[in-house]
Design a protein around this motif. Structure first.
Motif, PDB file in Angstrom:
ATOM      1  N   LEU A 125       9.379  -2.959 -10.996  1.00 60.83           N
ATOM      2  CA  LEU A 125       8.228  -3.844 -10.723  1.00 60.83           C
ATOM      3  C   LEU A 125       7.727  -4.474 -12.017  1.00 60.83           C
ATOM      4  O   LEU A 125       7.489  -3.769 -13.010  1.00 60.83           O
ATOM      5  CB  LEU A 125       7.054  -3.120 -10.026  1.00 60.83           C
ATOM      6  CG  LEU A 125       5.808  -3.944  -9.644  1.00 60.83           C
ATOM      7  CD1 LEU A 125       5.167  -3.423  -8.363  1.00 60.83           C
ATOM      8  CD2 LEU A 125       4.779  -3.977 -10.769  1.00 60.83           C
ATOM      9  N   HIS A 130       9.759  -7.463  -7.614  1.00 62.21           N
ATOM     10  CA  HIS A 130       9.873  -6.036  -7.262  1.00 62.21           C
ATOM     11  C   HIS A 130      11.155  -5.849  -6.427  1.00 62.21           C
ATOM     12  O   HIS A 130      11.093  -5.531  -5.232  1.00 62.21           O
ATOM     13  CB  HIS A 130       8.622  -5.605  -6.480  1.00 62.21           C
ATOM     14  CG  HIS A 130       8.458  -4.126  -6.339  1.00 62.21           C
ATOM     15  ND1 HIS A 130       9.250  -3.193  -7.004  1.00 62.21           N
ATOM     16  CD2 HIS A 130       7.579  -3.383  -5.588  1.00 62.21           C
ATOM     17  CE1 HIS A 130       8.850  -1.977  -6.671  1.00 62.21           C
ATOM     18  NE2 HIS A 130       7.860  -2.060  -5.820  1.00 62.21           N
ATOM     19  N   ASN A 160       2.748 -13.136  -4.419  1.00 64.90           N
ATOM     20  CA  ASN A 160       2.870 -12.271  -5.604  1.00 64.90           C
ATOM     21  C   ASN A 160       4.314 -11.855  -5.901  1.00 64.90           C
ATOM     22  O   ASN A 160       5.271 -12.470  -5.407  1.00 64.90           O
ATOM     23  CB  ASN A 160       1.956 -11.052  -5.418  1.00 64.90           C
ATOM     24  CG  ASN A 160       2.384 -10.187  -4.234  1.00 64.90           C
ATOM     25  OD1 ASN A 160       3.463 -10.369  -3.678  1.00 64.90           O
ATOM     26  ND2 ASN A 160       1.550  -9.252  -3.832  1.00 64.90           N
ATOM     27  N   ASN A 161       4.450 -10.774  -6.696  1.00 66.45           N
ATOM     28  CA  ASN A 161       5.773 -10.273  -7.076  1.00 66.45           C
ATOM     29  C   ASN A 161       6.648  -9.901  -5.871  1.00 66.45           C
ATOM     30  O   ASN A 161       7.862 -10.131  -5.877  1.00 66.45           O
ATOM     31  CB  ASN A 161       5.640  -9.075  -8.043  1.00 66.45           C
ATOM     32  CG  ASN A 161       4.587  -8.053  -7.607  1.00 66.45           C
ATOM     33  OD1 ASN A 161       4.027  -8.131  -6.518  1.00 66.45           O
ATOM     34  ND2 ASN A 161       4.315  -7.086  -8.470  1.00 66.45           N
ATOM     35  N   ASP A 218       1.189  -7.560   1.630  1.00 63.86           N
ATOM     36  CA  ASP A 218       0.985  -6.704   0.465  1.00 63.86           C
ATOM     37  C   ASP A 218      -0.482  -6.862   0.061  1.00 63.86           C
ATOM     38  O   ASP A 218      -1.183  -7.756   0.562  1.00 63.86           O
ATOM     39  CB  ASP A 218       1.940  -7.157  -0.666  1.00 63.86           C
ATOM     40  CG  ASP A 218       1.921  -6.242  -1.884  1.00 63.86           C
ATOM     41  OD1 ASP A 218       1.401  -5.121  -1.796  1.00 63.86           O
ATOM     42  OD2 ASP A 218       2.423  -6.674  -2.948  1.00 63.86           O
ATOM     43  N   VAL A 219      -0.920  -6.030  -0.873  1.00 73.25           N
ATOM     44  CA  VAL A 219      -2.312  -6.085  -1.321  1.00 73.25           C
ATOM     45  C   VAL A 219      -2.686  -7.487  -1.811  1.00 73.25           C
ATOM     46  O   VAL A 219      -1.831  -8.241  -2.273  1.00 73.25           O
ATOM     47  CB  VAL A 219      -2.574  -5.072  -2.461  1.00 73.25           C
ATOM     48  CG1 VAL A 219      -2.548  -3.655  -1.929  1.00 73.25           C
ATOM     49  CG2 VAL A 219      -1.582  -5.251  -3.611  1.00 73.25           C
ATOM     50  N   SER A 222      -3.087  -7.389  -6.952  1.00 71.85           N
ATOM     51  CA  SER A 222      -2.036  -6.516  -7.477  1.00 71.85           C
ATOM     52  C   SER A 222      -2.515  -5.793  -8.730  1.00 71.85           C
ATOM     53  O   SER A 222      -3.578  -6.120  -9.288  1.00 71.85           O
ATOM     54  CB  SER A 222      -0.799  -7.355  -7.808  1.00 71.85           C
ATOM     55  OG  SER A 222      -0.112  -7.691  -6.629  1.00 71.85           O
ATOM     56  N   MET A 223      -1.693  -4.856  -9.185  1.00 72.41           N
ATOM     57  CA  MET A 223      -2.030  -4.126 -10.417  1.00 72.41           C
ATOM     58  C   MET A 223      -2.161  -5.133 -11.564  1.00 72.41           C
ATOM     59  O   MET A 223      -1.295  -5.996 -11.730  1.00 72.41           O
ATOM     60  CB  MET A 223      -0.945  -3.092 -10.721  1.00 72.41           C
ATOM     61  CG  MET A 223      -0.972  -1.929  -9.747  1.00 72.41           C
ATOM     62  SD  MET A 223       0.251  -0.671 -10.122  1.00 72.41           S
ATOM     63  CE  MET A 223       1.705  -1.341  -9.323  1.00 72.41           C
ATOM     64  N   CYS A 258       4.836  -2.778   1.476  1.00 69.38           N
ATOM     65  CA  CYS A 258       5.473  -1.920   0.464  1.00 69.38           C
ATOM     66  C   CYS A 258       4.621  -0.704   0.114  1.00 69.38           C
ATOM     67  O   CYS A 258       5.139   0.273  -0.423  1.00 69.38           O
ATOM     68  CB  CYS A 258       5.803  -2.738  -0.783  1.00 69.38           C
ATOM     69  SG  CYS A 258       4.347  -3.355  -1.662  1.00 69.38           S
ATOM     70  N   LEU A 259       3.308  -0.774   0.425  1.00 68.97           N
ATOM     71  CA  LEU A 259       2.354   0.299   0.106  1.00 68.97           C
ATOM     72  C   LEU A 259       2.174   0.406  -1.419  1.00 68.97           C
ATOM     73  O   LEU A 259       3.124   0.129  -2.136  1.00 68.97           O
ATOM     74  CB  LEU A 259       2.790   1.640   0.700  1.00 68.97           C
ATOM     75  CG  LEU A 259       3.119   1.671   2.192  1.00 68.97           C
ATOM     76  CD1 LEU A 259       3.531   3.099   2.596  1.00 68.97           C
ATOM     77  CD2 LEU A 259       1.949   1.189   3.028  1.00 68.97           C
TER      78      LEU A 259
HETATM   79  N1  NVA Z   1       2.017  -6.378  -5.517  1.00 65.75           N
HETATM   80  C1  NVA Z   1       1.720  -5.001  -5.769  1.00 65.75           C
HETATM   81  C2  NVA Z   1       2.857  -4.129  -5.372  1.00 65.75           C
HETATM   82  C3  NVA Z   1       2.645  -2.650  -5.586  1.00 65.75           C
HETATM   83  C4  NVA Z   1       3.842  -1.815  -5.234  1.00 65.75           C
HETATM   84  C5  NVA Z   1       1.388  -4.830  -7.257  1.00 65.75           C
HETATM   85  O1  NVA Z   1       2.078  -5.435  -8.087  1.00 65.75           O
HETATM   86  O2  NVA Z   1       0.455  -4.099  -7.575  1.00 65.75           O
END
Ligand code: NVA
Ligand code: CP
Length: 302
Positions: A125, A130, A160-161, A218-219, A222-223, A258-259
């Motif tokens: 990631l 990812h 996002n990713n 997905d969220v 992201s992080m 993906c959680l």
């Molecule tokens: N898009 C999320 C995926 C986490 C598995 C992130 O990058 O935080």
């Protein structure tokens, strides 16, 4: 030549297809209690600059099953966090371990590491992609519904990713991808325009999911985007995946995430428990798919 897995485009469609079949095979072998230790004596270095549950555990368990071992490396307690150049870390680590897995922010960091590594490097990631998650997602779809070729996949939420890896997957696995994001949160234009015959945008989520065989989200933050949480909550209003939204898709449609999930934001509470959700299989398949990947990169079996 050292093979890396930085994005899905590092492998050919045939190789990716092989990995999915092999992942299914390895899962059956494990269920049957069959020992398979192709990586005896091999070590995986695991660099994590961001948090992880699934990725860390699945890679560590994969190496244990295969008779090898793994080393968890965090910037907090390695020289990586004290400014040792990434090039030097790559040169040193690749003289000791047999493969390196990296979770980091900037995709260029991963690329630089790979450019200076004598052993295979795996993207676990980055802010941009990812790909390991996509191996698990594709495996999960195949297990439940057969080939994904020609199917309609709808990405809902943030470009996002994960969304970027779905764009690559659309081309590599040959499916139609419709991306439904609010204005300002669509994926990178270059990537978006790369496969115009397979990838399109449809901001209206109810229209986008019509006839979908797979709906994925997905969220919203992201992080690394924690500061934008509130702005994003507002921007993504209306993009939650619910059973009612899934009712507009194909009757056989599956839901993936993906959680970790934020219930009540990108996905409703009920949706996570809906029979169309295959999120737990998807999470488990990280293990099997990455075993297939490690075996392929480290033994050349294909
Ligand atoms: N898009 C999320 C995926 C986490 C598995 C992130 O990058 O935080
Ligand atoms: N899906 C995923 O990569 O989960 P982790 O962040 O827990 O590794």
């Amino acid at each position: 030549m050292t093979r890396h897995f930085l994005t899905l485009t590092d492998l050919t469609p045939d190789e990716l297809g092989y990995l999915i079949q092999r992942a299914i095979e390895l899962k059956t072998m494990l269920r049957n209690g069959q020992n398979h230790e192709p990586l005896k004596g091999k070590t995986l270095g695991m660099i994590f600059e961001k948090s992880s549950t699934r990725t860390r555990v699945s890679f560590e368990v994969a190496m244990t099953h295969f008779g090898g071992s793994s080393i968890f490396l965090s910037p907090r307690d390695t020289q990586l966090g004290r400014g040792e150049p990434i090039e030097d870390s790559a040169r040193v680590l690749s003289r000791m371990v047999d493969a390196v897995m990296i979770r980091t922010f900037d995709h260029a960091t991963l690329q630089t590491f790979a450019d200076h590594s004598a052993v295979p490097v795996i993207n676990a990631l980055t802010d941009d992609f990812h790909p390991c998650q996509l191996l698990a997602d594709m495996q999960t779809f195949v297990e439940h519904r057969g080939s994904i070729q020609g199917k309609k996949v709808v990405w809902v939420g943030d470009g996002n990713n994960m969304c970027a890896s779905y764009i690559n997957a659309a081309n590599q696995f040959d499916f139609e991808l419709v991306i439904s994001c609010p204005d300002g949160f669509t994926p990178d234009n270059d990537l978006l325009g790369r496969y115009p015959e397979r990838v399109s945008l449809e901001a209206d989520v109810a229209t986008a999911v019509q006839g979908a065989h797979l709906v994925v989200t997905d969220v919203w933050a992201s992080m690394g985007q924690e500061d934008e949480q509130q702005t994003r909550l507002n921007a993504f209003e209306g993009y939650q995946v619910t059973p009612e939204l899934m009712d507009k898709a194909d009757p056989d449609a599956l839901f993936m995430h993906c959680l970790p999930a934020h219930r009540g934001e990108e996905v409703s509470h009920e949706m996570m428990d809906d029979p169309r959700a295959v999120v737990w299989d998807e999470a488990e398949n990280r293990l099997h798919a990455q075993k297939a990947l490690l075996e392929f990169l480290l033994t050349g079996q294909h």
